[in-house]
Design an enzyme around this catalytic site. Structure first.
Site, PDB file in Angstrom:
ATOM      1  N   ASP A  12       0.858  -1.183   0.000  1.00  0.00           N
ATOM      2  CA  ASP A  12       0.000   0.000   0.000  1.00  0.00           C
ATOM      3  C   ASP A  12       0.890   1.228   0.000  1.00  0.00           C
ATOM      4  OD1 ASP A  12      -2.279   1.656   0.142  1.00  0.00           O
ATOM      5  OD2 ASP A  12      -2.223   1.708   2.322  1.00  0.00           O
ATOM      6  N   SER A  13       0.319   2.338  -0.456  1.00  0.00           N
ATOM      7  CA  SER A  13       1.088   3.583  -0.444  1.00  0.00           C
ATOM      8  C   SER A  13       1.316   4.060   0.997  1.00  0.00           C
ATOM      9  CB  SER A  13       0.357   4.658  -1.237  1.00  0.00           C
ATOM     10  OG  SER A  13      -0.947   4.842  -0.710  1.00  0.00           O
ATOM     11  N   TYR A  44      -0.768   8.621  -2.659  1.00  0.00           N
ATOM     12  CA  TYR A  44      -0.688   8.442  -4.108  1.00  0.00           C
ATOM     13  C   TYR A  44      -1.779   9.218  -4.849  1.00  0.00           C
ATOM     14  CZ  TYR A  44       2.781   4.625  -4.192  1.00  0.00           C
ATOM     15  OH  TYR A  44       3.923   3.873  -4.111  1.00  0.00           O
ATOM     16  N   GLY A  45      -2.925   9.378  -4.183  1.00  0.00           N
ATOM     17  CA  GLY A  45      -4.098   9.951  -4.857  1.00  0.00           C
ATOM     18  C   GLY A  45      -3.867  11.318  -5.476  1.00  0.00           C
ATOM     19  N   CYS A  75      -4.379  -1.257  -2.085  1.00  0.00           N
ATOM     20  CA  CYS A  75      -4.467   0.188  -2.254  1.00  0.00           C
ATOM     21  C   CYS A  75      -5.413   0.447  -3.413  1.00  0.00           C
ATOM     22  CB  CYS A  75      -3.067   0.730  -2.558  1.00  0.00           C
ATOM     23  SG  CYS A  75      -3.007   2.458  -3.049  1.00  0.00           S
ATOM     24  N   ASN A  76      -6.471   1.197  -3.164  1.00  0.00           N
ATOM     25  CA  ASN A  76      -7.448   1.434  -4.228  1.00  0.00           C
ATOM     26  C   ASN A  76      -6.884   2.298  -5.344  1.00  0.00           C
ATOM     27  OD1 ASN A  76     -10.377   0.375  -3.592  1.00  0.00           O
ATOM     28  ND2 ASN A  76      -9.430   0.909  -1.652  1.00  0.00           N
ATOM     29  N   THR A  77      -6.058   3.284  -4.985  1.00  0.00           N
ATOM     30  CA  THR A  77      -5.487   4.159  -6.011  1.00  0.00           C
ATOM     31  C   THR A  77      -4.585   3.361  -6.943  1.00  0.00           C
ATOM     32  OG1 THR A  77      -5.541   5.981  -4.421  1.00  0.00           O
ATOM     33  CG2 THR A  77      -4.222   6.308  -6.380  1.00  0.00           C
ATOM     34  N   GLU A 160      -5.579   9.009   9.889  1.00  0.00           N
ATOM     35  CA  GLU A 160      -4.114   9.010  10.038  1.00  0.00           C
ATOM     36  C   GLU A 160      -3.669   9.846  11.229  1.00  0.00           C
ATOM     37  OE1 GLU A 160      -1.838   9.278   6.415  1.00  0.00           O
ATOM     38  OE2 GLU A 160      -2.435   7.184   6.126  1.00  0.00           O
ATOM     39  N   CYS A 194     -11.922   2.472   0.161  1.00  0.00           N
ATOM     40  CA  CYS A 194     -10.596   2.913   0.611  1.00  0.00           C
ATOM     41  C   CYS A 194     -10.215   2.015   1.782  1.00  0.00           C
ATOM     42  CB  CYS A 194     -10.633   4.372   1.049  1.00  0.00           C
ATOM     43  SG  CYS A 194      -9.113   4.917   1.871  1.00  0.00           S
ATOM     44  N   THR A 195      -8.968   1.549   1.785  1.00  0.00           N
ATOM     45  CA  THR A 195      -8.578   0.578   2.812  1.00  0.00           C
ATOM     46  C   THR A 195      -8.395   1.214   4.188  1.00  0.00           C
ATOM     47  OG1 THR A 195      -6.281   0.793   2.065  1.00  0.00           O
ATOM     48  CG2 THR A 195      -7.552  -1.047   1.184  1.00  0.00           C
ATOM     49  N   HIS A 196      -8.442   2.550   4.268  1.00  0.00           N
ATOM     50  CA  HIS A 196      -8.454   3.200   5.591  1.00  0.00           C
ATOM     51  C   HIS A 196      -9.825   3.074   6.258  1.00  0.00           C
ATOM     52  CE1 HIS A 196      -4.757   5.213   4.353  1.00  0.00           C
ATOM     53  NE2 HIS A 196      -4.669   5.810   5.532  1.00  0.00           N
TER      54      HIS A 196
END
Length: 278
Positions: A12-13, A44-45, A75-77, A160, A194-196
């Protein structure tokens, strides 16, 4: 024959992919894993398509160099903007015996099981929403489903900064939910793209009408990987089964370890890696 020490790579980013890794490791604890967070270059987005592709490819190739026959883009992006190019243009020619999987397709494949009204909401970062990847993938599997999208730019910063459990987060959770549901009053299933976002599930559920299904990617991707390994013994047989987990970051390991424990629910000890010069 010498036993290969090969791992499943999870990339993931930043930190969000740890929610996916946590579910994967819980469901499939027997395998060896290497997690890589490209924290030095996150998020990354905000980058161009070409930059995201380049960064993702560097991370995938680093994981290949560590002996991973299979890499999950958690990572979705990266899944939206780099996965297809890597699968079609890089793997067949450079790494024909390696595989790279993303998080969008497994989610799109099952969404039809969770909507009666054929109306789905997708909540993600601006990059994921603007890529329209979910619209395209869901349409492939379920052309009859209507999809409304909502970008949630404040959710990742809240998570975050470890503010997602606090009352202050309620305003932004409610704001984006209201904006999404105002787009289509038939929505009966929401995909958290989104993985968050699994960390916001308790708050979202409090504010959602009880008849709306909520899909988070952590368990979906873990289930999908279990099925993939079952169906691809040629990959599965190459992965070591000692239950080892290693963590790497392109950023500061001390910062990574503190933040990572929020997402992974366990103490994390990482090492730093220089992706540019590997």
């Amino acid at each position: 024959m010498v036993k290969n020490k090969q791992s499943i790579g999870v990339f993931d980013s930043g930190y969000g992919g740890l929610t996916v890794f946590k579910s994967i490791a819980r469901k499939l604890p027997q395998y060896n894993y290497i997690y890589l967070g490209d924290n030095a270059r996150t998020p990354y987005g905000d980058h161009s398509f070409e930059t995201i592709y380049q960064y993702t490819l560097e991370c995938v190739e680093w994981l290949f160099a560590q002996g991973c026959p299979l890499v999950i883009l958690a990572c979705n992006t990266a899944s939206a903007k780099a996965l297809r190019s890597i699968q079609q243009n890089i793997l067949p020619f450079k790494y024909p015996d390696r595989r790279v999987l993303g998080v969008i397709r497994p989610t799109a494949e099952i969404v039809g099981n969770y909507t009666h009204k054929k109306s789905v909401g997708v909540m993600g970062t601006r990059g994921t929403v603007n890529s329209e990847s979910y619209l395209m993938e869901i349409n492939k599997f379920f052309p009859e489903i209507k999809v409304a999208q909502q970008s949630c730019p404040m959710w990742v910063p809240l998570i975050e900064n470890d503010e997602h459990r606090n009352p202050g987060a309620d305003y932004f959770v409610k704001k984006y939910l209201d904006e999404l549901l105002a787009k289509d009053d038939e929505i009966d299933c929401i995909v958290l793209a989104c993985t968050h976002y699994p960390l916001l599930v308790p708050k979202i559920k409090e504010m959602l009408p009880p008849d709306i299904n909520l899909l988070a990617q952590d368990d979906i991707v873990a289930d999908s990987l279990a099925l993939y390994l079952e169906n691809h013994p040629e990959i599965e047989s190459r992965i070591s089964k000692e239950g080892h987990q290693q963590f790497f970051t392109s950023g500061d390991p001390r910062v990574f370890d503190i933040n990572a424990s929020t997402f992974f629910d366990n103490e994390v000890v990482s090492s730093r890696v220089d992706l540019i010069h590997h």
